[in-house]
Design an enzyme around this catalytic site. Structure first.
Site, PDB file in Angstrom:
ATOM      1  CD  GLU A 160      17.786 -50.813   5.009  1.00  0.00           C
ATOM      2  OE1 GLU A 160      17.905 -52.041   5.125  1.00  0.00           O
ATOM      3  OE2 GLU A 160      17.640 -50.044   5.970  1.00  0.00           O
ATOM      4  CG  HIS A 405      16.784 -44.197  21.477  1.00  0.00           C
ATOM      5  ND1 HIS A 405      16.683 -42.833  21.617  1.00  0.00           N
ATOM      6  CD2 HIS A 405      17.199 -44.677  22.685  1.00  0.00           C
ATOM      7  CE1 HIS A 405      17.028 -42.495  22.857  1.00  0.00           C
ATOM      8  NE2 HIS A 405      17.360 -43.594  23.522  1.00  0.00           N
ATOM      9  CD  GLU A 475      16.201 -48.915   9.770  1.00  0.00           C
ATOM     10  OE1 GLU A 475      15.995 -48.463  10.901  1.00  0.00           O
ATOM     11  OE2 GLU A 475      17.161 -49.650   9.492  1.00  0.00           O
ATOM     12  CD  GLU A 493      20.573 -48.652   7.405  1.00  0.00           C
ATOM     13  OE1 GLU A 493      19.382 -48.433   7.684  1.00  0.00           O
ATOM     14  OE2 GLU A 493      21.102 -49.771   7.550  1.00  0.00           O
ATOM     15  CD  GLU A 499      21.678 -53.441   8.063  1.00  0.00           C
ATOM     16  OE1 GLU A 499      21.980 -53.171   9.235  1.00  0.00           O
ATOM     17  OE2 GLU A 499      20.584 -53.202   7.566  1.00  0.00           O
TER      18      GLU A 499
HETATM   19  C1  NOJ Z   1      18.382 -52.032  11.200  1.00  0.00           C
HETATM   20  C2  NOJ Z   1      19.622 -51.197  11.269  1.00  0.00           C
HETATM   21  O1  NOJ Z   1      20.036 -50.778  10.011  1.00  0.00           O
HETATM   22  C3  NOJ Z   1      20.694 -52.011  11.957  1.00  0.00           C
HETATM   23  O2  NOJ Z   1      21.921 -51.323  11.927  1.00  0.00           O
HETATM   24  C4  NOJ Z   1      20.235 -52.292  13.350  1.00  0.00           C
HETATM   25  O3  NOJ Z   1      21.194 -53.087  13.991  1.00  0.00           O
HETATM   26  C5  NOJ Z   1      18.897 -53.025  13.348  1.00  0.00           C
HETATM   27  N1  NOJ Z   1      17.952 -52.324  12.534  1.00  0.00           N
HETATM   28  C6  NOJ Z   1      18.324 -53.150  14.751  1.00  0.00           C
HETATM   29  O4  NOJ Z   1      17.974 -51.896  15.239  1.00  0.00           O
HETATM   30 CA    CA Z   2      18.588 -50.516   8.030  1.00  0.00          CA
END
Ligand code: NOJ
Ligand code: CA
Length: 695
Positions: A160, A405, A475, A493, A499
């Site tokens: 990231e 999850h 992740e 992702e 985000e």
């Molecule tokens: C990181 C994720 O990328 C995000 O989309 C998610 O909301 C949070 N973790 C919580 O699971």
């Molecule tokens: Ca993430």
């Protein structure tokens, strides 16, 4: 001469079907195998060594070529979903069969396509080697000159990052700024000169080269060690805690190492080479796999309103405390029945397929702490989330709920709960899940990209297929085209996503480089569609801005294609801009065909895509922080047919930092002779729907 051939066969070479790429393979005086590659007569990769070192055996030197095999292959296949309905898989293959003086056998299989090549090691069953603990992979990618690179820093645990653009010789220095910067980072000393793949190189004479891997199964992910003096790169496999990179049993084929090459940047975007190097779908009946658009309570947690995934702030929720009704609710928990109901209503009213609810299940009170006192339960909903009621309500409204999850990186615990978790989903009408692995992996001996987590990802996707469940993983190891083999793996992702617009922002160049790099492995759950881009609007102490115009957010649905595509903003913000939201309602998530019209890495992309289920076309154009006039050549349209284009564009005074929501919507007649000059604001974009005019 005959004697020389008997000792060591002459060099082998092979070209791409169109003859533009030429690959040469040989062994040097030390018996080290190596290859080189040229494109239209220009060197792409100069002599680069091949091999693998295991604790038990070295497949490195003293080799001779025993024999070579060649083959050709040409087929057109049809993915379940994606950017194209038809994908041509056309290559020439060369397998070089090697034996060294210890009697060890190693075959290297090369496939040369018109848009690049892949190679992998194929270790046959043999007497002198059986179980191997892999310590190193030798594969090199040596460049002839100091090219410009676009890459993210080496890291065993997170990708990231923003991309750095620098010369090969300057890259290690340029990446120093990232040392210890990321909370999940396990960057260590041995990663100081390492970059992750997929990376892109651009030569001064206009060649574009993407390096990555395909079909990552049963092996750790690769990264690349840079030699700034020689412009060389060498494979760096993610180790486990003991320093072992992979445990394999022969016979074994490694994943493919891939090199996509073109002198036209658009061809890098159009390349399907990584998918072509993956196995066909293992899932026979794919009728249950359904691409989707979704909304979610997710952005509420990022807007600065102090909303939480957790139901309670009571950190006494230690293991053993199972009665949540005894905990005090914090009142800042968006995954509650009333709120989710509103999202379901909004989705039903606007033709959005699904609603993702994060924070619905027990275990969030302690989730981000490294103590991880509580573990998540994937079949226990919080007291304020009435799952049976919402399940039935959503069904009645024709909307799907998307499961979440978050494992907090406890992969082992997740595997133990997996059957129960998936059965719970099926029992409650869920057929897609967003998974997550935030934090340091448990078991601690593994990294996010080590062999153990690659195996975990395969275990989860195969188990999901058994239950007819679709996955959007966060992740997880970076995608390598496995979506072909497991088309239920809709998205990942595996890069810095939308985000981060609430955590410092993603400069506009970020979404102009991701399609050249990260997206070559598979679609990204980037979460586009933010309309309220200035976060100070929420008046909750957050001052940041998403680095984009509103029109650009629409264009991302085309430039960042995904079969699982979020409309990330809050329904209340979409209700403020209903005319712009129409585009999100109408844009498809799977395509018949795609035409890349203009492209330059980290600068701009213009793409046209044809809806899989209608005759409509959609065009998306984005630019970096510089204004630009995109030139849209509509020659892809059917001749003799008139179309109506609905253009969602930046207003003349729009700007990604201080006039983000200035957009205009216009209609125009176009046909296959039209060339449209479309203004894009700094950090802006345009999105166009093109429909045939029926008489
Ligand atoms: C990181 C994720 O990328 C995000 O989309 C998610 O909301 C949070 N973790 C919580 O699971
Ligand atoms: Ca993430």
């Amino acid at each position: 001469m005959c004697a020389a051939v008997a000792l060591n066969m002459a060099a082998a070479d092979i070209s791409s079907p169109d003859g533009n790429l030429l690959l040469n393979v040989d062994v040097n005086a030390q018996g080290e195998p190596y290859y080189n590659l040229s494109y239209k007569g220009k060197p792409v990769i100069v002599d680069s060594k091949l091999g693998l070192v295991a604790k038990e055996a070295k497949f490195k030197d003293n080799f001779k070529i025993l024999s070579t095999d060649t083959a050709s292959f040409n087929e057109t296949w049809h993915p379940v979903w994606g950017e194209y309905q038809d994908i041509v898989n056309h290559f020439n293959q060369l397998t070089v069969n090697l034996q060294n003086t210890d009697g060890l056998l190693m075959n290297v299989c090369f496939r040369v396509f018109n848009d690049g090549m892949g190679f992998r090691y194929e270790f046959p069953l043999q007497d002198k080697a059986n179980y191997l603990a892999v310590l190193d992979e030798i594969s090199e990618f040596n460049f002839p000159a100091d090219h410009t690179l676009f890459a993210i820093p080496g890291d065993y645990d997170t990708d990231e990052y923003l991309f750095t653009e620098a010369r090969i010789s300057e890259m290690p220095e340029a990446m120093k700024k990232y040392a210890g910067r990321h909370s999940e980072s396990q960057r260590t000393k041995d990663l100081e000169k390492t970059i992750q793949t997929p990376m892109l190189a651009k030569t001064d004479d206009g060649l574009y080269i993407n390096i990555h891997e395909a079909a990552l199964i049963g092996f750790p992910a690769i990264q690349l060690d840079i030699n700034p003096e020689t412009y060389g790169m060498k494979t760096h496999l993610t180790p486990d805690k003991l320093g072992v990179r992979g445990y394999i049993q022969l016979p074994f084929n490694t994943p493919w190492r891939t090199i996509i090459v073109s002198d036209d940047a658009r061809e890098i975007l159009a390349s399907q080479l990584i998918l072509n190097l993956n196995e066909p779908s293992k899932i026979e009946d794919t009728s249950w796999i359904k691409p989707m658009k979704f909304i979610g309570v997710w952005w509420e947690m990022f807007t600065g309103r102090e909303k939480t995934w957790a139901y309670s702030d009571d950190y006494r929720a230690k293991p053993g405390v199972t009665d949540y009704t005894k905990l005090k609710p914090n009142g800042r928990h968006p995954a509650n029945t009333e709120n989710v109901k509103k999202y379901i209503d909004f989705a039903a009213d606007h033709g959005i397929d699904a609603v993702l609810v994060e924070g619905w299940n027990e275990g969030w009170e302690d989730w981000a702490s490294y103590r991880k006192n509580r573990q998540f339960l994937f079949d226990k909903h919080y007291p304020d989330f009435d799952l049976p009621y919402l399940r039935d309500y959503a069904k009645e409204k024709g909307v799907k709920l998307v499961m979440h999850h978050e494992t907090a990186a406890n992969a082992q615990d997740y595997e133990r709960q997996l059957d129960r978790a998936f059965q719970f989903m099926k029992d409650n009408n869920y057929d897609a899940v967003k998974t997550g692995y935030v934090g340091a992996i448990i078991p601690r001996s593994e990294h996010h990209t080590s062999q153990g987590m690659v195996d975990h990802a395969q275990y989860v996707i195969e188990k999901a297929a058994d239950y007819e469940i679709m996955i959007d993983s966060h992740e997880a190891p970076r995608p390598t085209g496995l979506i072909r083999t497991y088309p239920n793996w809709l998205a990942q992702e595996s890069a810095r996503g939308g985000e981060f617009e609430s955590m410092g922002g993603n400069p506009p160049s970020h979404t102009a480089i991701l399609p050249f790099t990260r997206l070559k492995g598979g679609p990204m759950d980037y979460t586009p569609g933010l309309f309220q881009l200035d976060l100070s609007y929420y008046n909750e102490g957050k001052t940041g801005k998403a680095m984009s115009t509103l029109a650009r957010q629409l264009a991302l649905y085309l430039t960042m294609p995904s079969p699982m595509q979020m409309a990330a903003d809050l329904p209340e913000n979409y209700q403020r801009f209903p005319d712009a939201f129409t585009f999100i309602e109408e844009v498809p998530v799977e395509w018949k065909d795609s035409k890349y019209l203009e492209a330059e890495p980290a600068r701009y992309i213009t793409v046209a895509r044809q809806d899989k289920n209608s005759d409509d076309w959609f065009v998306g154009a984005i630019t970096d922080d510089n204004a630009r006039d995109a030139v849209i050549d509509f020659s892809f349209l059917e001749p003799g047919v008139s179309y109506e284009a609905t253009i969602y564009a930046d207003a003349p005074n729009a700007h990604y930092l201080d006039n983000q929501q200035a957009y205009i919507i216009t209609k125009k007649k176009v046909n296959n002779k039209t060339k449209l000059k479309q203004h894009l604001a700094p950090g802006g974009g345009a999105a166009i729907k093109v429909s045939p005019i029926r008489k």
